[in-house]
Motif scaffolding. Structure first.
Motif, PDB file in Angstrom:
ATOM      1  N   ALA A  48       0.839  -1.205   0.000  1.00  0.00           N
ATOM      2  CA  ALA A  48       0.000   0.000   0.000  1.00  0.00           C
ATOM      3  C   ALA A  48       0.872   1.253   0.000  1.00  0.00           C
ATOM      4  N   ILE A  49       2.004   1.191   0.725  1.00  0.00           N
ATOM      5  CA  ILE A  49       2.932   2.338   0.756  1.00  0.00           C
ATOM      6  C   ILE A  49       3.471   2.597  -0.653  1.00  0.00           C
ATOM      7  N   GLU A  50       3.867   1.495  -1.299  1.00  0.00           N
ATOM      8  CA  GLU A  50       4.416   1.606  -2.660  1.00  0.00           C
ATOM      9  C   GLU A  50       3.383   2.260  -3.590  1.00  0.00           C
ATOM     10  N   ALA A  51       2.130   1.798  -3.473  1.00  0.00           N
ATOM     11  CA  ALA A  51       1.073   2.322  -4.346  1.00  0.00           C
ATOM     12  C   ALA A  51       0.827   3.809  -4.060  1.00  0.00           C
ATOM     13  N   ALA A  52       0.752   4.162  -2.775  1.00  0.00           N
ATOM     14  CA  ALA A  52       0.459   5.555  -2.416  1.00  0.00           C
ATOM     15  C   ALA A  52       1.585   6.470  -2.880  1.00  0.00           C
ATOM     16  N   GLU A  53       2.825   6.013  -2.725  1.00  0.00           N
ATOM     17  CA  GLU A  53       3.972   6.818  -3.155  1.00  0.00           C
ATOM     18  C   GLU A  53       3.940   7.040  -4.659  1.00  0.00           C
ATOM     19  N   ALA A  54       3.632   5.953  -5.390  1.00  0.00           N
ATOM     20  CA  ALA A  54       3.588   6.070  -6.853  1.00  0.00           C
ATOM     21  C   ALA A  54       2.486   7.057  -7.261  1.00  0.00           C
ATOM     22  N   ALA A  55       1.398   7.079  -6.509  1.00  0.00           N
ATOM     23  CA  ALA A  55       0.253   7.905  -6.918  1.00  0.00           C
ATOM     24  C   ALA A  55       0.409   9.359  -6.495  1.00  0.00           C
ATOM     25  N   VAL A  56       0.761   9.611  -5.228  1.00  0.00           N
ATOM     26  CA  VAL A  56       0.726  11.015  -4.768  1.00  0.00           C
ATOM     27  C   VAL A  56       2.009  11.508  -4.100  1.00  0.00           C
ATOM     28  N   LYS A  57       3.048  10.671  -4.038  1.00  0.00           N
ATOM     29  CA  LYS A  57       4.327  11.059  -3.417  1.00  0.00           C
ATOM     30  C   LYS A  57       4.104  11.712  -2.045  1.00  0.00           C
ATOM     31  N   LYS A  89      -5.504   8.258   1.797  1.00  0.00           N
ATOM     32  CA  LYS A  89      -6.780   8.279   1.068  1.00  0.00           C
ATOM     33  C   LYS A  89      -6.614   7.795  -0.371  1.00  0.00           C
ATOM     34  N   ALA A  90      -5.394   7.990  -0.919  1.00  0.00           N
ATOM     35  CA  ALA A  90      -5.179   7.596  -2.318  1.00  0.00           C
ATOM     36  C   ALA A  90      -4.798   6.124  -2.437  1.00  0.00           C
ATOM     37  N   ALA A  91      -4.364   5.518  -1.318  1.00  0.00           N
ATOM     38  CA  ALA A  91      -3.757   4.187  -1.388  1.00  0.00           C
ATOM     39  C   ALA A  91      -4.676   3.152  -2.021  1.00  0.00           C
ATOM     40  N   PHE A  92      -5.934   3.243  -1.671  1.00  0.00           N
ATOM     41  CA  PHE A  92      -6.901   2.248  -2.125  1.00  0.00           C
ATOM     42  C   PHE A  92      -6.918   2.128  -3.650  1.00  0.00           C
ATOM     43  N   SER A  93      -7.246   3.259  -4.273  1.00  0.00           N
ATOM     44  CA  SER A  93      -7.374   3.203  -5.724  1.00  0.00           C
ATOM     45  C   SER A  93      -6.010   3.080  -6.382  1.00  0.00           C
ATOM     46  N   ALA A  94      -4.947   3.558  -5.680  1.00  0.00           N
ATOM     47  CA  ALA A  94      -3.601   3.503  -6.270  1.00  0.00           C
ATOM     48  C   ALA A  94      -3.106   2.066  -6.400  1.00  0.00           C
ATOM     49  N   VAL A  95      -3.693   1.148  -5.655  1.00  0.00           N
ATOM     50  CA  VAL A  95      -3.262  -0.248  -5.760  1.00  0.00           C
ATOM     51  C   VAL A  95      -3.467  -0.760  -7.188  1.00  0.00           C
ATOM     52  N   GLY A  96      -4.390  -0.116  -7.920  1.00  0.00           N
ATOM     53  CA  GLY A  96      -4.600  -0.455  -9.324  1.00  0.00           C
ATOM     54  C   GLY A  96      -3.323  -0.312 -10.155  1.00  0.00           C
ATOM     55  N   PRO A 102      -8.027  -6.163   3.270  1.00  0.00           N
ATOM     56  CA  PRO A 102      -6.989  -6.766   2.431  1.00  0.00           C
ATOM     57  C   PRO A 102      -7.366  -6.621   0.953  1.00  0.00           C
ATOM     58  N   LEU A 103      -6.435  -6.166   0.150  1.00  0.00           N
ATOM     59  CA  LEU A 103      -6.671  -6.051  -1.298  1.00  0.00           C
ATOM     60  C   LEU A 103      -5.911  -7.184  -1.967  1.00  0.00           C
ATOM     61  N   ILE A 104      -6.641  -8.087  -2.565  1.00  0.00           N
ATOM     62  CA  ILE A 104      -6.021  -9.291  -3.137  1.00  0.00           C
ATOM     63  C   ILE A 104      -5.729  -9.034  -4.608  1.00  0.00           C
ATOM     64  N   LEU A 105      -4.449  -9.012  -4.950  1.00  0.00           N
ATOM     65  CA  LEU A 105      -4.056  -8.655  -6.313  1.00  0.00           C
ATOM     66  C   LEU A 105      -4.030  -9.911  -7.190  1.00  0.00           C
ATOM     67  N   TYR A 106      -4.615  -9.812  -8.375  1.00  0.00           N
ATOM     68  CA  TYR A 106      -4.592 -10.954  -9.298  1.00  0.00           C
ATOM     69  C   TYR A 106      -4.640 -10.435 -10.725  1.00  0.00           C
ATOM     70  N   ASN A 107      -4.390 -11.351 -11.654  1.00  0.00           N
ATOM     71  CA  ASN A 107      -4.469 -10.983 -13.063  1.00  0.00           C
ATOM     72  C   ASN A 107      -5.595 -11.797 -13.687  1.00  0.00           C
ATOM     73  N   GLY A 108      -6.676 -11.117 -14.025  1.00  0.00           N
ATOM     74  CA  GLY A 108      -7.861 -11.800 -14.547  1.00  0.00           C
ATOM     75  C   GLY A 108      -7.593 -12.552 -15.838  1.00  0.00           C
ATOM     76  N   ARG A 109      -6.487 -12.214 -16.530  1.00  0.00           N
ATOM     77  CA  ARG A 109      -6.213 -12.887 -17.808  1.00  0.00           C
ATOM     78  C   ARG A 109      -5.511 -14.220 -17.607  1.00  0.00           C
ATOM     79  N   VAL A 110      -4.999 -14.452 -16.393  1.00  0.00           N
ATOM     80  CA  VAL A 110      -4.340 -15.739 -16.115  1.00  0.00           C
ATOM     81  C   VAL A 110      -5.415 -16.717 -15.656  1.00  0.00           C
ATOM     82  N   ALA A 111      -5.511 -17.831 -16.375  1.00  0.00           N
ATOM     83  CA  ALA A 111      -6.583 -18.793 -16.088  1.00  0.00           C
ATOM     84  C   ALA A 111      -6.540 -19.222 -14.622  1.00  0.00           C
TER      85      ALA A 111
END
Ligand SMILES: Cc1cc2nc3c(=O)[nH]c(=O)nc-3n(C[C@H](O)[C@H](O)[C@H](O)COP(=O)(O)OP(=O)(O)OC[C@H]3O[C@@H](n4cnc5c(N)ncnc54)[C@H](O)[C@@H]3O)c2cc1C
Length: 480
Positions: free
Chosen positions: A254-263, A321-328, A377-386
């Protein structure tokens, strides 16, 4: 156009009755995009009377319907029903009254959460429940989901801030639940309605409590080398007797995502960050701050920063506040899970989630309202991987079972909706569920209002019923 739709067209002008495929597409899912369904039509009422007309039309034609605010439900709560009517409330977005003396605001259901505080600010007041979706989610949706946010630790959930609601019941009748006063007599009908996920009717006017804005804040950012330590620090703060306005945890992803999004300037190498904020009158906050800093230092934090200005405080919150959507940014797809554990079990729950994440081979980012034991918990996955989506869903289910096993709940604030109805029996006995269903049937015997949500099972039992409903036969309800 079918005769029923033709009749609907007499009630709503063409610009507010959508039924062509291209017009329906934006309404096919809510923020839980894994689910999709095509409604028969969407209506966009602009008044209470138009909501009544739409609901009566549904009752006449036995067409199920869903009320929708901004569609930010993460549990599929505002997913349309195949062939049903979607009643979009975004155009009912007026502030009807703001009374600074009484400290209340009366709003239409499509009024946006953050706008309540904006409107109250000139009077030194604000609206406390602050879901991270507050710039877009509506008060109607907040009420139906009993939404919470960072400040619910100290101030409670939406239910603690709604005084009254005007509601259109599934037969089209209008009732007013609660009143402007804090004291009511009789059963708490409003309490029953708040959090009922659109299953008992549609709120068209909502009276909210406003609070005086805190005078001072003391915002601490603490960095830990393990998630478990941050979880245990939350229990330590609460055990110390302090009641912060907010306590939030973010893990390394989440830290990584927030930093990438809003520094936000967070320590990037931390395994977990804890944000604790005290708020209130200056002398009290100053005294509590000294104590809090001591508790945090003793909790094993390797770095502690205290916001020295309003800008620094806002920067800390901006990242959270940005972390959630930044996980995208970290993954093409993710499932946002929402469960609760007792605060004292947070450390244990987080350690277990890390273990499960390794076992399933799926990354899990954690960013959550730790103060009330509310995990996201935000569970990361790739929908294109069967098979990866299915694995992610299984892991999400394991996390919910873990929450229940630790004495918590399958939802903190995002509701049950479509997503979690299969897990209701993990928490409730058959008798509990039957009691809930009896309440629902008493108000909505045909289960038209948000049919198919919250209760486990594929279809509403009313769909299988021929002839009068058992409650009609027993003389409890009638269709007149
Ligand atoms: C990025 C992000 C962050 C989020 N953070 C939080 C958070 O911190 N805390 C939290 O609690 N939630 C959070 N949510 C979830 C969501 O924003 C809330 O549940 C919010 O209350 C939904 O409001 P909405 O207007 O979008 O409602 P919708 O999604 O449109 O509807 C939600 C439910 O309410 C019902 N409903 C809507 N209006 C009415 C009405 N007038 N009368 C009766 N029923 C109605 C719908 O039928 C549905 O069941 C987040 C979502 C996102 C996408």
């Amino acid at each position: 156009m079918s005769p029923a739709l033709h009749e609907l067209a007499q009630l709503f002008p063409p610009s507010r009755l959508l039924h062509k495929p291209g017009e329906l597409t934006p309404y096919e899912s809510d923020a839980l995009t894994a689910f999709r369904a095509r409604p028969l039509a969407v209506v966009l009422p602009e008044s209470h009377e138009e909501v009544v007309a739409a609901v009566r039309w549904c009752a006449r034609h036995r067409i199920p319907y869903v009320a929708r605010g901004s569609g930010t439900s993460l549990s599929g709560g505002s997913l349309p029903i195949d062939g049903g009517l979607l009643i979009g409330l975004n155009r009912m977005n007026k502030l009807l009254r703001l009374d600074p003396q009484e400290r209340i605001a009366v709003v239409e259901p499509g009024f946006i959460n953050l706008q309540v505080s904006n409107a109250a600010a000139p009077y030194g007041l604000y609206y406390a429940p602050d879901p991270s979706s507050q710039p877009v989610s509506t008060i109607g949706g907040n009420l139906a989901f009993n939404s919470g946010g960072a400040h619910c630790l100290k101030y409670g959930m939406t239910s603690n801030h709604v005084l009254a609601a005007k509601v259109v019941l599934p037969d089209g009748e209008t009732v007013v639940l609660g009143s402007e006063s804090l004291e009511n007599t009789g059963p708490d009908w409003l309490g029953l309605f708040v959090g009922s996920e659109g299953l008992l009717g549609i709120a068209t006017e909502i009276t909210l409590r406003l609070l005086p804005k805190p005078e001072t804040y003391h915002t601490v950012l603490a960095a830990y080398d393990s998630l478990e330590k941050a979880g245990d620090a939350v229990a330590a703060v609460v055990a110390s007797g302090l009641l912060p306005g907010a306590m939030e945890i973010m893990d390394s992803l989440a830290i990584e995502a927030a930093e990438a999004a809003v520094k936000a300037g967070y320590p990037r190498e931390a395994r977990a960050l804890l944000i604790v904020e005290l708020e209130g009158e200056t002398p009290q906050v100053e005294a509590e701050a000294r104590y809090l800093d001591e508790v945090i230092r003793r909790s094993g934090a390797y770095e502690v920063r205290v916001a020295q200005s309003a800008e620094e405080r806002l920067k800390i919150w901006k990242g959270r506040k940005a972390a959630f959507s930044a996980v995208g940014r970290l993954s093409p797809d993710y499932i946002v899970q929402d469960g609760v554990v007792p605060r004292s079990r947070l450390g244990q729950a987080l350690a277990e989630i890390e273990r499960l994440s390794a076992r399933y081979g799926l990354r899990v980012a954690n960013v959550f309202h730790a103060g009330d034991g509310n995990l996201h918990p935000l569970i990361l996955y790739n929908g294109r991987v069967a098979g990866e989506f299915e694995r992610a869903e299984e892991l999400a289910g394991e996390i919910l079972r873990l929450c229940v096993a630790l004495g918590g709940s399958i939802t903190g604030e995002h509701g049950v909706g479509m997503e979690k109805k299969a897990y209701m029996p993990e928490m409730f006995s058959e008798a509990d569920l039957a009691a809930m269903r009896r309440i629902r049937l008493a108000l909505d015997p045909l289960e038209l209002s948000n049919r198919g949500k919250m209760f486990p099972g594929g279809e509403a039992p009313a769909l299988h019923q021929a002839g009068p409903h058992p409650l009609e036969r027993a003389g409890v309800i009638s269709r007149e």
